[in-house]
Each structure stands twice: as C-alpha cells, then as structure tokens.
Scaffold this active site. Structure first.
Site, PDB file in Angstrom:
ATOM      1  N   ASP A 115     -42.850 -45.710  52.689  1.00  0.00           N
ATOM      2  CA  ASP A 115     -42.719 -45.150  54.035  1.00  0.00           C
ATOM      3  C   ASP A 115     -41.554 -45.798  54.790  1.00  0.00           C
ATOM      4  O   ASP A 115     -41.068 -46.874  54.417  1.00  0.00           O
ATOM      5  CB  ASP A 115     -44.046 -45.410  54.780  1.00  0.00           C
ATOM      6  CG  ASP A 115     -44.312 -44.403  55.887  1.00  0.00           C
ATOM      7  OD1 ASP A 115     -43.399 -43.646  56.249  1.00  0.00           O
ATOM      8  OD2 ASP A 115     -45.455 -44.397  56.405  1.00  0.00           O
ATOM      9  N   ASP A 134     -45.719 -35.209  58.643  1.00  0.00           N
ATOM     10  CA  ASP A 134     -46.965 -35.769  59.165  1.00  0.00           C
ATOM     11  C   ASP A 134     -47.827 -34.682  59.770  1.00  0.00           C
ATOM     12  O   ASP A 134     -49.000 -34.901  60.068  1.00  0.00           O
ATOM     13  CB  ASP A 134     -46.665 -36.814  60.241  1.00  0.00           C
ATOM     14  CG  ASP A 134     -46.544 -38.208  59.636  1.00  0.00           C
ATOM     15  OD1 ASP A 134     -46.904 -38.381  58.460  1.00  0.00           O
ATOM     16  OD2 ASP A 134     -46.082 -39.115  60.352  1.00  0.00           O
TER      17      ASP A 134
END
Ligand code: DGJ
Length: 728
Positions: free
Chosen positions: A477, A547
């Site tokens: 990430d 997301d």
C-alpha cells in the site's frame, strides 16, 4: 521488421498490421511521415510536402523551406527555430538551453533491450520484436540522445524511450527529459484520458483538441488517482468498434506529463514522459539517463481494439513472475470487516467462514504491527503487535493454513509515522526540505527510499518477516502523496532529482523482493487505485482498483480502468451494505457480478452474514472458479457505456471463441422503460451457443447481429449474467 533505405534515408518499422515511418530531412533531422495500418512502402515525396511559412526562422541562407518550426519532427527540442512544446530542454554550462540534435547513426537490434533500473515491456524470444536505436547528437556540449523504437511482431504496438548521454567534458542539467514526441499532420482528433480522484478513479473524459496546449499530468510523486499515465488521440467519429485511435501509455509510477499541442497549422504534437515540473537531473561526462518507456498502440477499429491490444501485451509481456499466467486466488481481506479492531480470534472466525464458502486466501490488512490501533502511528515499525496477535504472525498464518487458506499480509513500506520508533531514531529519513514544515497527510510522511540506507532498513524488516511467516500474498500500500520534495541524501544541485530517485528506489526494492520471493503474489494499492499504472504491474501483477467498493460506483471505475488495463489486473471485492464509501444498498448478486468482472474477493465480516448470504456467496465463488480462466485470460469487449447510459454491459470471450460470460447492470429503474437489446461481440457467427444458466440456445450470428433482449426490470441496481458455451 525494421528497414532502413539509405537511398531515401527512410526508416520503416512494420509488421503485418502496422507501419511507422520517418526519414532524415537533409540527411540530418528525423521527420515523421506515417503511423497507421501497414503500408508496403514509405515514400517521403508522397507523405511530406516542402513548405514556406512566414514568421518562421529558417536554417540556411534564404533557404525558406528549411525550418524546424513546421517540420513534423520525430523528436522535438526547443529553441532552434522550433518553438512548439519540446520533449527536451537542457541547461548547459553557459546558461543556454538550445539543443540542435542531428543524425549521427543508428543500430538495428533483434529483440528488445531491457531499460536499466526501469520497468518495461519485454520479449521472451528475440523473434518477438526488433529495435531501432537512432543516435542523435548536439556537438556543442556533447549531448547524445538515443531514441529507442521497438516494434513487436503480430501486435499493433510500438514502444519508445530515450537515453540521454553526456559525451562532453562538463556536466549539464536535464530540465525536461521526456521519453518521446511525435507530430501528426492533422488535428481533427478527440483527446481521451482518465482523470479522477480517491474513490472515483479513471473516469473517462473525451473532448476535441483545439489550438494550444493540453497537459494531463501528475505532480504528486505517484501516477495518482487524479490522472493516469495514459492518453489517446482518436478520430472524432471513432467509437468502441470503429475509427482510428492512437493510444499512449507510460510505464512509470511517478510524476508524469502527457502534452498535446495543436499548432497554428493544425498539426498535433504529442509528448510524454517524466513531468518536467520539479525535475532536473545532473548529467556528468560519461553518464546516461534512461527515460521510462511509452507504449504506443494504434487501432484502426476503435477503442475496443486498442484496449484489447494493451490488455494482451500487458498480460503477456509486462506482468512477470509465477502469477503472470496463473489463475488468481479468491481472497478475503479483513479491512472493511474489522478496520484496526481485531485480534487473533476474530480474524480466525472470519477465516473459518471464508474457508467454508470457498475463499482461497485470507489477507490480513493494516493494523498488525507496532502500536497501530488507528492510522496515527507505527508505520516503519514492522514488528508484530503482540497485544493483538500474542502468538505472532507465524502462529496466525499456520492457523489460517489449517483452515485450508493461504495467508496474505499488508505492508506500507514507503511510509513512516512521526509517531514511530523509526522516525524518532531517523527523523531525516523522510522526504523533507530543511527549514520547511513537514506537513502530514493521513498522519504520515514519506520515506526517502531513493537513499540506499533507508531502503536497506525497510527491506531487512520485511525480509525478516517473510522468512519467518508463510506469506503467499502481499498487499503493498501507499497512502500519501509527496509534498515538500527534497532529500537529505543529495547536494543542493541534485535536490530536484528526489522524486525520480524515489521511483528508482521503489523499483529496486520491488525487483529484489519479487526475485527473492518468486512465489508470493503481490497486489499494489495506493489508497485504492492511486497507482494503477504499467510501471507497478511489471512487479505486481494485480492492483486494488479503488477503495470505493460500491458495486454501482465500480461500474464506471472498472469500465474506465479497462480502457488500458486487463481484468486480471483489477482487484474487485464484494463488501457489506450499506456501502462504507457511498452508503448505498445494492443486492448481493449485483455486488458479486461486478466483483466477478475482475479478481474476485470479499471484504466484509463473513462471521456476521446470514446463512442465506453465506449460501449466495458460496454459489458466487463456485461459479467464479468455473469462469475464472475466461475472466482472467479471455478477450474483453465493452458493450454499454455507463458514462453515457443508465446501464453498463461487457463480456469476456475465450481465445477459441467457444465460451463467453456476458454481464449487464441497470443503475436506476425507470417507469415504463424500453426493452433493452445488447448486441454481443467477438463470437463465432457460425457457432450455436447455449446459455448454461438459463439453458437457452442462440445462434452466434443472432447474438452478434440482433443481440440479447432484456425486458424492463423495476428495481434499481439489478444485474444479470449469461454464461454461453458453444455447443456446435
Ligand atoms: C488504503 C487501502 O486502499 C485500503 O484497502 C486499506 O488497505 C487501508 N489503506 C489500510 O490502511
């Protein structure tokens, strides 16, 4: 595939599908002639008209035709008559910045060379491609520019990059060092690109060009949610299936710029590469600077064909490693299920249910290390949080394995929390500028991974964990863009190298880790799809697309992403309702259908699901496993565009055309709505296809020419799928 005619000074790159040609004007300046469907020959007199233009400086005494200001150039530099947007600008020791690059020679190579330290498309056998290295030089300060062109066999693909070499005696500074430029003798194009934002990545924008400059760029230290390193020039009447499209995709994950300029004579110049803003590179005598690669796809049959060309190339010759040709596992990620609030037993409860419904991989997301109970601390402290996981990661991974699942782990290696032991010990290891504030974003700062000692520390922590814990998947990430860009490891005149050195550092880490752990599947992520770019796909063959896990939002996000990137690269998860990002309720079947159009995963607390929901999920996973090769390795066709319509539809077709999965989804229900009809694509008209879900047969020609009828459905967010197999 590459032919140089010394009589006409023409370079002709061609295969059975495309031609790309230029010639040396007056034996010196490469002038672009053609890019498009294959031509048997390239004749400069037919493709270029000498002109005289007022107000342009000319380059020989009264030689009015000879001006770089209006020649269609193969590589543009600024100042010597050409005043259009350049690909190159150099600051020389005398303070000047004019370069005059002329032809010095060329080499034709079989295959495709690697680009040092940078990701790029590749070949497995030399016969797959040929490469031209065109050598240009400016003798005043000794700048040599080598333009690399690779043409792939049997694909409508040409790649380009540039190497800048200092052959002089003094250092100079590259201020603008783009990868390529090309001049089209026309401007009747639409420009297409993929802008967006967090949770709304890669929305398609299309608008016509007009005189002046249009720039699509990232200045955020990452390819970014806001823009994607992709731009296409399309005929104004080009559609999904018709018309010429020229697509450009940069294999890079940092700051980039794609500049399109229509000049006073309706010519279009396109240039692409590392963003010149906040960039400079000191090039000392003998040194070389390699630019990232631009993959250029020509399609004579609209956007669909352009996308399929990118998809197969990126799937087969950009992605690498064990997982390139392997089916990707169905995963369960605990992020939206628990956020930071978990312990071993709550994780194992979810894993237990996951294994019962057929999930193959359990992924532990953020919050397992340091004292990380929210996003305010511990990035950089890659030690297990013993309060949450008293037995450590190895014990958890073993328990997950006992349930028949593989174990995956989240890292955010490029970041540091100001509240961390790492930051307290090494406050200068983050990207920063002395005497300036270090403004935080998500309560974190960016590590200066352009520096070797920083990389080595982070790598040593990760390797320690990966050697101890049976990890078969990593989610990598990156949740902060780069501000206050500067490095404590560089002298003042090299500060503007920070962002590119960061990218080189990132690529070096990924190269080392992926070679050391070839069996780990890597998925990249940057607050969702903030770094969905070809650069990272070279190391990590799948990406967390966004997301935003809402099925309706995902219609546009996945549709837009598919313009360049194949479905096998897109992580797509079923999450809980009401959806955490937009608050919408959608049926579980729709959530499943949308997520099945990518790498299917689940991101909800299965231990809280009803038995009906679990049965539905189990069915979804079983079905997905049946069609997985089709989704992940089939050809993708877009059928209805959710940016223009109240519905979305697409389909995947197996390479032998014997199997297809069709997906359709309606957004808002309408009163008294029309019957919808979707015409399928890519099938064999002479085959008979049976829809295995409804057990109804159709002729291939009927599906292609008439299509499937969809009666009105009085419900929002309803989807359907058809799974056809050829029966004769
Ligand atoms: C951002 C990612 O996109 C999410 O999926 C999740 O991993 C969080 N970071 C964790 O902090």
């Amino acid at each position: 595939m590459i032919h140089y005619d010394s009589r006409t000074d023409v370079f002709h790159l061609s295969n059975e599908l495309v031609s790309y040609g230029f010639f040396l004007y007056r034996g010196l300046y490469p002038v672009h002639l053609y890019w498009g469907d294959r031509l048997s020959s390239i004749i400069p007199e037919h493709l270029y008209t000498p002109l005289i233009r007022s107000f342009s400086a000319y380059m020989g005494k009264d030689d009015f035709e000879f001006s770089l200001d209006f020649l269609p150039r193969e590589f543009a530099c600024f100042g010597h008559p050409d005043l259009r947007i350049p690909a190159l600008e150099v600051l020389y020791p005398d303070g000047s910045s004019i370069s005059n690059l002329t032809y010095k020679g060329h080499k034709i190579l079989e295959g495709k060379p690697e680009l040092q330290g940078l990701p790029a498309t590749y070949v497995e056998k030399k016969e797959e491609a040929s490469t031209l290295c065109l050598i240009l030089r400016d003798d005043v300060w000794g700048l040599q520019v080598e333009l690399l062109y690779t043409i792939y066999a049997k694909r409508r693909v040409i790649t380009r990059s540039a190497r800048y070499i200092n052959r002089g005696k003094e250092p100079f500074y590259l201020k603008r060092a783009l990868s390529m430029s090309i001049d089209f003798k026309e401007s009747d194009f639409d420009g297409i690109h993929l802008p967006g934002s967090w949770g709304r990545e890669r929305m398609i924008e299309r608008s016509s060009l007009s005189q002046g400059l249009q720039v699509v760029e990232s200045r955020r230290g990452a390819s970014s949610h806001q823009h994607n390193p992709f731009f296409a020039l399309a005929d104004k009447d080009a559609t999904e299936d018709y018309g010429r499209v020229f697509g450009f995709s940069l294999v890079y994950s940092g700051n980039f710029a794609a500049c399109t300029e229509v000049d006073q004579y309706s010519n279009t110049r396109f240039t692409m590469g590392i963003n010149p803003l906040d960039f400079s590179w000191r090039l000392s005598p003998g040194e070389t600077f390699q630019t990232p690669e631009v993959v250029m796809v020509y399609s004579p049959e609209g956007l669909g064909d352009m996308s399929r060309t990118f998809h197969t190339l990126y799937r087969q010759r950009l992605c690498r490693g064990t997982y390139r040709d392997k089916e990707r596992p169905v995963l369960l990620n605990n992020w939206e299920a628990t956020y930071f609030d978990f312990d071993e037993s709550s994780l194992l409860e979810i894993a237990e249910q996951a294994s019962k419904v057929g999930v193959e991989l359990f992924v532990l997301d953020d919050g397992w290390f340091g004292r990380r109970n929210d996003d305010g601390s511990s990035l950089g402290d890659w030690y297990v949080n013993q309060d949450k996981l008293p037995g450590g990661l190895a014990k958890l991974a073993d328990s997950v394995k006992e349930k028949g699942l593989r174990f995956g782990l989240w890292f955010e290696p490029e970041m540091v929390s100001p509240d961390s032991d790492l930051y307290r010990k090494h406050p200068d290891w983050c990207i920063h500028v002395p005497h300036r504030a270090r403004y935080e974003s998500r309560r974190q700062l960016v590590l200066d991974i352009g520096r070797q000692e920083v990389r080595e520390y982070i790598m040593s922590r990760m390797i320690r964990i990966l050697d101890e814990v049976p990890v078969s998947y990593i989610k990598w990430d990156m949740n902060r863009h780069i501000t206050e860009s500067g490095s404590a490891g560089l002298p003042a005149d090299r500060q503007r190298e920070t962002s590119h050195r960061y990218m080189l550092g990132l690529y070096a880490m990924l190269e080392e880790l992926t070679s050391r752990y070839p069996d780990i599947l890597f998925e990249s992520c940057s607050g969702g799809g903030g770094r969905f770019d070809p650069g990272l796909l070279y190391y990590m063959p799948q990406v967390w697309t966004s997301d935003n896990s809402d099925a309706v939002s995902r219609l546009k996000i996945q549709y837009g992403t598919s313009l360049v990137y194949p479905l096998i690269t897109m992580g797509a998860h079923v999450s809980a309702v009401p959806n955490h990002q937009v608050g919408r309720w959608t049926p579980l079947t729709t959530r499943g259908h949308v997520a099945m159009s990518g790498n299917l995963g689940y991101e909800l607390d299965l231990s809280q699901c009803s038995s009906r929901e679990l049965a539905c999920i189990q069915e979804q996973i079983a079905f997905y496993k049946k069609v997985r090769p089709l989704v992940q390795f089939g050809d993708f066709y877009r059928l209805c565009n959710p940016f223009e319509d109240n519905q979305a539809a697409w389909m995947m077709v197996s390479p032998d055309k014997k199997e297809t999965l069709v997906f359709w989804c309606q957004m808002m229900a309408q009163a008294n709505a029309a019957v919808r009809k979707i015409r399928l694509k890519g099938l064999d008209p002479s085959c008979q296809y049976c829809d295995e879900l409804q057990n109804i047969s159709y002729a291939g020609d009927e599906l292609l020419n008439y299509g499937l009828l969809i009666p009105p459905v009085h419900k929002d967010f309803i989807s359907r799928i058809w799974h056809f197999r050829a029966v004769s």
